[in-house]
Design a protein around this motif. Structure first.
Motif, short mmCIF file in Angstrom:
data_model
loop_
_atom_site.label_atom_id
_atom_site.label_comp_id
_atom_site.label_asym_id
_atom_site.label_seq_id
_atom_site.Cartn_x
_atom_site.Cartn_y
_atom_site.Cartn_z
N VAL A 454 66.23 48.46 38.17
CA VAL A 454 65.18 48.72 37.20
C VAL A 454 64.26 47.50 37.11
CG1 VAL A 454 64.70 49.12 34.75
CG2 VAL A 454 66.66 50.23 35.83
N ASP A 455 62.96 47.76 37.11
CA ASP A 455 61.99 46.70 36.87
C ASP A 455 61.86 46.59 35.34
OD1 ASP A 455 59.59 45.41 36.20
OD2 ASP A 455 58.61 46.04 38.06
N GLN A 456 62.43 45.55 34.76
CA GLN A 456 62.57 45.52 33.30
C GLN A 456 61.22 45.50 32.58
OE1 GLN A 456 64.87 41.86 33.17
NE2 GLN A 456 63.21 40.78 32.14
N HIS A 457 60.25 44.82 33.17
CA HIS A 457 58.94 44.76 32.52
C HIS A 457 58.28 46.13 32.52
CE1 HIS A 457 54.99 43.50 31.25
NE2 HIS A 457 54.46 44.00 32.34
N ALA A 458 58.28 46.76 33.69
CA ALA A 458 57.63 48.07 33.79
C ALA A 458 58.32 49.08 32.87
CB ALA A 458 57.67 48.55 35.24
N ALA A 459 59.64 49.05 32.85
CA ALA A 459 60.37 50.02 32.05
C ALA A 459 60.12 49.80 30.56
CB ALA A 459 61.87 49.91 32.33
N GLN A 560 44.28 54.22 26.15
CA GLN A 560 44.10 53.09 27.04
C GLN A 560 44.44 51.78 26.31
OE1 GLN A 560 43.23 53.09 30.35
NE2 GLN A 560 43.78 50.95 30.12
N VAL A 561 43.94 51.68 25.07
CA VAL A 561 44.20 50.47 24.28
C VAL A 561 45.71 50.34 24.02
CG1 VAL A 561 43.86 49.41 22.03
CG2 VAL A 561 41.92 50.43 23.23
N CYS A 562 46.32 51.46 23.71
CA CYS A 562 47.77 51.50 23.48
C CYS A 562 48.50 50.98 24.70
CB CYS A 562 48.18 52.96 23.32
SG CYS A 562 48.77 53.37 21.72
N SER A 563 48.07 51.45 25.85
CA SER A 563 48.73 51.08 27.08
C SER A 563 48.58 49.58 27.32
CB SER A 563 48.12 51.92 28.20
OG SER A 563 48.27 51.30 29.42
N THR A 564 47.40 49.06 27.03
CA THR A 564 47.18 47.62 27.18
C THR A 564 48.09 46.85 26.23
OG1 THR A 564 44.91 47.98 27.84
CG2 THR A 564 45.45 45.78 27.02
N MET A 565 48.19 47.35 25.01
CA MET A 565 49.05 46.68 24.03
C MET A 565 50.49 46.69 24.50
SD MET A 565 47.83 47.70 20.27
CE MET A 565 46.21 47.37 19.61
N ALA A 566 50.92 47.85 25.00
CA ALA A 566 52.31 47.98 25.43
C ALA A 566 52.62 46.95 26.51
CB ALA A 566 52.57 49.38 25.96
N CYS A 567 51.65 46.74 27.38
CA CYS A 567 51.85 45.80 28.47
C CYS A 567 52.09 44.40 27.89
CB CYS A 567 50.63 45.83 29.36
SG CYS A 567 50.84 44.95 30.87
N HIS A 568 51.37 44.10 26.79
CA HIS A 568 51.55 42.79 26.17
C HIS A 568 52.87 42.67 25.42
CE1 HIS A 568 47.88 40.44 26.76
NE2 HIS A 568 47.39 41.61 27.05
N GLY A 569 53.35 43.82 24.95
CA GLY A 569 54.55 43.77 24.13
C GLY A 569 55.84 43.83 24.93
N SER A 570 55.73 43.97 26.24
CA SER A 570 56.94 44.23 27.01
C SER A 570 57.70 42.96 27.35
CB SER A 570 56.57 44.91 28.31
OG SER A 570 55.53 45.78 28.10
N LEU A 594 58.53 60.45 30.49
CA LEU A 594 57.70 59.75 31.47
C LEU A 594 58.21 58.35 31.81
CD1 LEU A 594 54.23 60.66 29.94
CD2 LEU A 594 55.30 61.72 31.92
N SER A 595 59.51 58.10 31.58
CA SER A 595 59.95 56.73 31.78
C SER A 595 60.19 56.39 33.24
CB SER A 595 61.20 56.44 30.95
OG SER A 595 62.23 57.28 31.40
N GLY A 596 59.93 57.32 34.14
CA GLY A 596 60.10 57.03 35.57
C GLY A 596 59.01 56.13 36.12
N GLN A 597 57.94 55.95 35.35
CA GLN A 597 56.88 55.07 35.81
C GLN A 597 56.30 54.29 34.65
OE1 GLN A 597 56.21 58.66 36.97
NE2 GLN A 597 56.27 58.98 34.77
#
Ligand code: ADP
Ligand code: MG
Length: 620
Positions: A454-459, A560-570, A594-597
């Motif tokens: 598992v790629d922990q950041h991506a997951a 899109q903003v949510c997705s950007t935020m999630a990237c920062h919170g991971s 959708l957790s496969g990607q």
């Protein structure tokens, strides 16, 4: 000023400018005619990129001598007929053609010969048109019981200016093959054969009627991989039916070339439909990745106007929002249903990287020892998520118990506080039991019949994102106040754009306000993100807003903003995880849609089956 009536031949050449853009458009028009004539088998040949010669032969209903004479005249068609009231209805078109323009247009810019035998007739006839000049039909030989053979030589010889615009013969060949593939996807029950300069390029046998035949045709045209990684759709809403196949996000492409959209059997390149496809995947794909899909929309012909484009490549829906909503809804549903399934090619590619035969070109004994010495890292391919999985043998990392000193614990992101009961025997879960963390970035888990990496950041990014969306949907995003409000410097336009969106951002848990001309003051951030780099987050959101300014509707922009935020919170790569944290992450992935990607369409995990691993070691 003199106003002239143009001679018919010139009118045809003008029409040809629109209808016959390049050799592939000739092929398209002739295939459409063959299909309209009920062909079961279409043979296509092209030479010199189609400029020297194109032949399209079919076994359809054919034409007699009189019909041949009419067929090459402008605005003569058998596909429109007056109704009982004597009126023509342009909204009830169920054929691919209807304009009566293709044959005269082609005949005005090339040397056109049509040889045909009408069904049930003894003899066959041929008619020739050269640069617009026609001769009377003459008796001819024809190989089959009925059908037509249309031959086009020296395309554009009559309009040398157009010839100059042609690309290389190879590029025209590719466009022809693409046109044939597109049509073949729409008509799976018809056989298509394509020869380019005498080489058989496509051989597509007729498939059975129905979804299986369609999938078989898709596999034949786009490859087995697409078919294996595709979700099946079939949904009807308000009289519109959407059927077809869409690929998993992890099977995305760098360009939009793998998108095939059909409306009532007609291939279209429609901005509205392409936009809907994009929007449906917006959650699971980076902006520079494109979903692959073959989708068929079928609806009452009166609900869609096909007469809006000379080459009939665009359509206009009476209710565009309905078509768009159906596509987005059906695709999102199917994607969510796919759960944490990631593209099967991902595990396969990972295995490929492990295999000795995937050493770089020319790898010999010397290359192999360099590989052994750790001098070689596996090529990353186009799967950034796999970058860190290198084939280089690492000194074996001890299981997590040994590698995580207790003092190494880092403040955990709030996600890890969620209660997740971890069973003693976790190997039965789809993603297995966490066994180790490697390189501070990958979790290795053991399943019943294999291993999962598992790629922990991506997951984690995906989990945070889904959580945020859920909170947002309930209208209760939890925020945390910063101990010290933070000033973020931006350029004035960016700051202004952000502040104009302050209310939407507040709804997402990010409170900010203007602070002088080129700065904002951030007071609160979404609690889900944990401790986060506020300035980086705000700058990335400013970028999102700049890029998406006009076209995206509010919901998509927020996503899109949510997705950007999630990237920062991971959990960033590099953070050591405790055993319980790792298992909690795996269990949460299993429970999350959708957790496969990750949000950028990269796989969050790869799975290697024991059978595959045994094969690697020659045990099978
Ligand atoms: N392959 C074919 N088999 C039988 N009839 C054909 C074929 N190609 C063309 N025709 C006849 O010639 C007419 C004119 O063709 P075309 O110029 O392409 O216009 P359209 O397809 O819009 O009617 C068609 O309406 C059809 O009746
Ligand atoms: Mg036609």
């Amino acid at each position: 000023m003199t106003i002239r009536r143009l001679p018919p031949d010139l009118i045809n050449r003008i029409a040809a400018g629109e209808v016959v853009e390049r050799p592939a458009s000739v092929v398209k028009e002739l295939m459409e005619n063959a299909l309209d004539a009920g062909a079961r088998r279409i043979e296509i040949q092209a030479e010199g990129g189609g400029l020297a010669r194109i032949l399209v032969a079919d076994d359809g209903g054919g034409l007699g001598a009189e019909e041949l004479t009419l067929a090459i005249q402008r605005h003569a068609t058998s596909k429109l007929a007056p109704g009982p009231d004597g009126d023509y209805d342009l909204l009830r078109i169920d054929t691919l053609g209807f304009r009566g323009e293709a044959l005269p247009s082609i005949g005005s810019v090339a040397r056109l010969t049509i040889t045909a035998r009408a069904r049930g007739s003894e003899g066959a006839f041929a008619i020739m048109v050269e640069g617009g000049a026609t001769a009377a039909p003459i008796p001819a030989g024809f190989p089959g019981p009925h059908g037509a053979r249309v031959e086009v030589r020296d395309l554009f010889y009559a309009t040398p200016a157009r010839l100059k615009f042609m690309k290389s013969a190879r590029a025209e060949d590719m466009a022809i093959a693409e046109a044939v593939k597109r049509q073949a996807l729409a008509d799976a029950t018809v056989a298509f054969h394509l020869d380019l300069d005498g080489r058989r390029t496509l051989r597509l046998p007729a498939e059975a009627e129905g979804p299986e035949g369609r999938l078989a045709r898709i596999a034949a045209v786009l490859g087995r991989d697409f078919a294996d990684n595709a979700l099946t759709l079939d949904q009807t809403r308000d009289g519109i039916r959407l059927a077809g196949h869409a690929a998993l996000p992890t099977y995305s492409r760098g360009g939009a070339s793998h998108q095939y959209l059909f409306v009532n059997g007609r291939a279209v390149r429609d901005r509205l439909l392409q936009g809907a496809l994009r929007a449906a995947y917006a959650d699971v794909l980076a902006r520079d990745r494109h979903p692959a899909a073959v989708l068929f929309l079928d609806l009452d012909p009166v609900l869609v106007d096909v007469n809006v484009h000379p080459a009939k490549a665009e359509v206009r829906f009476r209710d565009p929002a309905l078509a768009r909503g159906l596509i987005i809804g059906a695709l999102r549903h199917a994607l969510a249903g796919a759960g944490h399934r990631a593209s099967s090619t991902v595990g396969g590619q990972a295995l490929g990287h492990f295999r000795p035969e995937s050493l770089p070109q020319g790898a010999s004994a010397a290359g192999f020892s360099a590989w052994r010495a750790g001098g070689w890292t596996a090529p990353s391919g186009d799967l950034p998520g796999l970058n860190g999985v290198s084939a280089r043998p690492e000194p074996w990392e001890a299981p997590w118990q040994a590698s995580v000193p207790a003092t190494h614990a880092v403040p955990t992101a709030p996600f890890f506080h969620t209660e997740v009961r971890v069973e003693a025997e976790t190997a039965d879960f789809p993603l297995g039991a966490a066994r180790a963390q490697l390189h501070g970035a990958y979790i290795v888990a053991q399943t019943r019949d294999g291993i999962v990496i598992v790629d922990q950041h991506a997951a984690h990014e995906r989990l945070v994102y889904e959580d945020m969306k859920a909170q947002m949907a309930k209208g209760e995003v939890t925020r945390q106040a910063l101990l010290l409000p933070e000033v973020v410097e931006l350029d004035p336009a960016e700051a202004e754009r952000l502040c104009a969106r302050a209310d939407d951002l507040a709804a997402l848990g990010l409170s900010l306000e203007p602070f002088g001309a080129g700065a904002v003051l951030v007071r609160e951030t979404p609690a889900l993100l944990g401790e986060t780099d506020v300035a980086g987050l705000v700058r990335d959101i400013a970028d999102d807003l700049a890029e998406n300014d006009a076209p995206l509707i509010l919901g998509e922009r927020l996503a899109q903003v949510c997705s950007t935020m999630a990237c920062h919170g991971s959990v960033r790569a590099g953070r050591r995880l405790q055993a319980a944290e790792m298992d909690a992450l795996l269990r949460a992935m299993e429970a999350t849609p959708l957790s496969g990607q990750c949000n950028h369409g990269r796989p969050t995990y790869v799975e290697l089956k024991l059978a595959d691993i045994e094969r690697l070691f020659g045990r099978r």
